[in-house]
Write an enzyme that holds these catalytic residues in place. Structure first.
Site, PDB file in Angstrom:
ATOM      1  N   LYS A  52       5.428   4.960   9.524  1.00 32.62           N
ATOM      2  CA  LYS A  52       4.994   3.554   9.538  1.00 32.62           C
ATOM      3  C   LYS A  52       5.697   2.787  10.667  1.00 32.62           C
ATOM      4  O   LYS A  52       5.084   1.979  11.356  1.00 32.62           O
ATOM      5  CB  LYS A  52       5.280   2.902   8.175  1.00 32.62           C
ATOM      6  N   GLN A  96       9.285   1.056  -0.069  1.00 37.45           N
ATOM      7  CA  GLN A  96       8.776   2.430  -0.192  1.00 37.45           C
ATOM      8  C   GLN A  96       9.024   2.953  -1.614  1.00 37.45           C
ATOM      9  O   GLN A  96      10.160   2.945  -2.101  1.00 37.45           O
ATOM     10  CB  GLN A  96       9.458   3.331   0.850  1.00 37.45           C
ATOM     11  N   ASP A 119       1.315  -3.959   1.206  1.00 37.29           N
ATOM     12  CA  ASP A 119       0.946  -2.739   0.481  1.00 37.29           C
ATOM     13  C   ASP A 119      -0.141  -3.029  -0.559  1.00 37.29           C
ATOM     14  O   ASP A 119      -0.733  -2.103  -1.110  1.00 37.29           O
ATOM     15  CB  ASP A 119       2.174  -2.146  -0.234  1.00 37.29           C
TER      16      ASP A 119
END
Ligand code: NDP
Length: 292
Positions: A52, A96, A119
């Site tokens: 990412k 994460q 997200d």
């Protein structure tokens, strides 16, 4: 059979994003800034976060990584999230997953400002998505829809079977594909570990999406001739022939299934890179939403 080449498609998308960012820069405008929180040293998580951050660089974004030890307390993490919520230089951030067992993931997700939740895990974004309102859509489902869009696959009226109902993949994807909009309008069956006659259900599908996390689960006798097969699964499996001792495997037995398909996504190089590209699209959107 044609490959749904997520790697190539994601590179095209990231080039489009980097062009947009360069234009913004030349106009003296702010460039997007993504922050990532990584807890612990899990190999998979480190690889995902690094991918990412590399994508941020390719898109011309700023990025910041905040790493914490496995033993970090929930309080410290929540405080960091509050700081990021308030930090005007950060357009969006991700935490994460998975987190260590002593940290409540739901609490963490709820603490993220929905406007910075690139997200798309916050209930506010999931709810808006379900109502077909503008929202951050979680990166994997939106990456899959984008892959379908870029290949101009016909979805209207098609029977789609999704294997796996997780909150981050199967469930939101079932909603998106059933909505009354372009690259929606499928008749969706969402299946899971309690589903009976899964093979018979899959055999009726024009589109099969496998997201269960069991390497090679979808076999040739589960897929009808001419179907579109999208493989979301990513699992490390032992492979002594590799220097690392492992390789990535999808949920579809590619060699068996591919000859029967009209389109199929490979692993690696399919949904994975599209997920990263979607996160970049969401980050650009997060900045635009704030009118910067
Ligand atoms: P979860 O473990 O959260 O969910 C798995 C789902 O599959 C559950 O709904 C489960 O059913 C269902 N399932 C498990 N076994 C079976 C079975 N035998 N038959 C039918 N359904 C079954 O997984 P995720 O959604 O998080 O991830 C799925 C896979 O996708 C993993 O390999 C993951 O690594 C990968 N992934 C890839 C991404 C990418 O960017 N390419 C992003 C996210 C995930 P039940 O609900 O009944 O337990």
């Amino acid at each position: 059979m044609e490959l749904l080449n997520g790697k190539e498609t994601s590179q095209i998308i990231m080039k489009e994003i980097s062009d947009a960012v360069r234009n913004r820069k030349s106009e003296g405008k702010k460039i997007p800034h993504l922050a990532a929180i990584l807890v612990g040293g899990d190999g998979g998580s480190i690889t995902y976060v690094n991918n990412k951050l590399r994508a941020c660089e390719a898109c011309g974004f700023e990025s910041t990584l905040m790493r914490y030890d496995d033993s970090v307390s929930e309080e410290v993490l929540l405080n960091k999230i509050h700081t990021l919520n308030e930090d005007k230089s950060i357009d969006g951030f991700i935490v994460q997953l998975p987190l260590p067992p002593h940290i409540d993931e739901t609490k963490v997700i709820l603490a993220i400002d929905p406007m910075k939740d690139v997200d798309g895990f916050h209930p506010m974004n999931l709810g808006k998505m379900a109502l077909n309102m503008p929202a951050f859509i979680s990166a994997t489902p939106s990456g899959i829809i984008e892959l379908i869009r870029r290949y101009e696959l016909d979805t209207a009226g098609k029977r789609c079977v999704i294997i796996g109902r997780s909150n981050i993949v199967g469930m939101p994807l079932s909603i998106l594909l059933s909505q009354n909009k372009e690259f929606g309008n499928c008749t969706v069956t969402l299946t899971h570990s309690q589903t009976k006659n899964l093979k018979e259900i899959c055999l009726q599908a024009d589109i099969v999406i496998a997201a269960l996390g069991q390497p090679g689960f979808v076999k040739e006798d589960m897929v009808k001739e001419g179907a579109v097969v999208i493989d979301v699964g990513i699992t490390r499996v032992k492979d002594e022939s590799k220097k690392t001792g492992w390789r990535l495997s999808g949920d579809v037995d590619f060699d068996q299934v591919a000859p029967k398909c009209s389109y199929i996504s490979p692993v690696p190089g399919g949904v994975g890179p599209m997920t990263v590209a979607s996160l970049m699209m969401n980050t650009l959107k997060a900045m635009d939403l704030k009118g910067k």
